[in-house]
Write a protein that holds these residues in place. Sequence first.
Motif, PDB file in Angstrom:
ATOM      1  N   UNK A  45       7.524   5.066   2.071  1.00  5.52           N
ATOM      2  CA  UNK A  45       7.737   3.865   1.263  1.00  5.52           C
ATOM      3  C   UNK A  45       6.543   2.912   1.310  1.00  5.52           C
ATOM      4  N   UNK A  46       5.780   2.956   2.389  1.00  2.87           N
ATOM      5  CA  UNK A  46       4.683   1.997   2.591  1.00  2.87           C
ATOM      6  C   UNK A  46       3.374   2.392   1.934  1.00  2.87           C
ATOM      7  N   UNK A  47       3.070   3.676   1.939  1.00  4.13           N
ATOM      8  CA  UNK A  47       1.759   4.135   1.490  1.00  4.13           C
ATOM      9  C   UNK A  47       1.878   5.089   0.317  1.00  4.13           C
ATOM     10  N   UNK A  48       0.863   5.075  -0.520  1.00  2.00           N
ATOM     11  CA  UNK A  48       0.785   6.020  -1.635  1.00  2.00           C
ATOM     12  C   UNK A  48       0.596   7.415  -1.048  1.00  2.00           C
ATOM     13  N   UNK A  49       1.414   8.348  -1.485  1.00  2.00           N
ATOM     14  CA  UNK A  49       1.372   9.705  -0.932  1.00  2.00           C
ATOM     15  C   UNK A  49      -0.015  10.349  -1.090  1.00  2.00           C
ATOM     16  N   UNK A  50      -0.788   9.909  -2.078  1.00  2.00           N
ATOM     17  CA  UNK A  50      -2.127  10.473  -2.283  1.00  2.00           C
ATOM     18  C   UNK A  50      -3.109  10.022  -1.201  1.00  2.00           C
ATOM     19  N   UNK A  51      -2.755   8.985  -0.440  1.00  2.00           N
ATOM     20  CA  UNK A  51      -3.605   8.486   0.643  1.00  2.00           C
ATOM     21  C   UNK A  51      -3.265   9.103   1.996  1.00  2.00           C
ATOM     22  N   UNK A  52      -2.166   9.836   2.063  1.00  2.00           N
ATOM     23  CA  UNK A  52      -1.661  10.322   3.338  1.00  2.00           C
ATOM     24  C   UNK A  52      -2.238  11.674   3.735  1.00  2.00           C
TER      25      UNK A  52
END
Length: 129
Positions: free
Chosen positions: A66-73
């Motif tokens: 919920x906190x971070x864009x999945x593309x950044x993970x």
Amino acid sequence: FSNTSCKEHTSLAKQAQMAYTAVRDLRSPVQLHLTSVHAENTSLRALEAIGMRGWLIHVHEKSVWELFDVSQLVILSPDAEEDLEDVQEDLVYVIGGIVDRSVSKLQSLEQAQQNGALCLRRLPIRRHG
């Protein structure tokens, strides 16, 4: 976390404390975020007992998804096919709160895939011992 023991919650809290202490003592620019820290999280008591409320870190009730864009993970999982070769400042590296003693094979990998994670890596422990 509902199937984990008190010992596992304590171990998770100690691992979080070790990460915090390492970043603090090295004066590292790394920012630590603890996610899913809310009243229903059964590890909260162990984290509070070890002093988490006094740590200079980011603590969130929301999940990492919920906190971070999945593309950044970059999800770190022992079941990932590729080793982590380098670290980039613009990405978020996720170390799950799954204690080694009780981890089921593929647990972190399956959770990452269910949440649409695009980048999964394993720490190169075997290669670097």
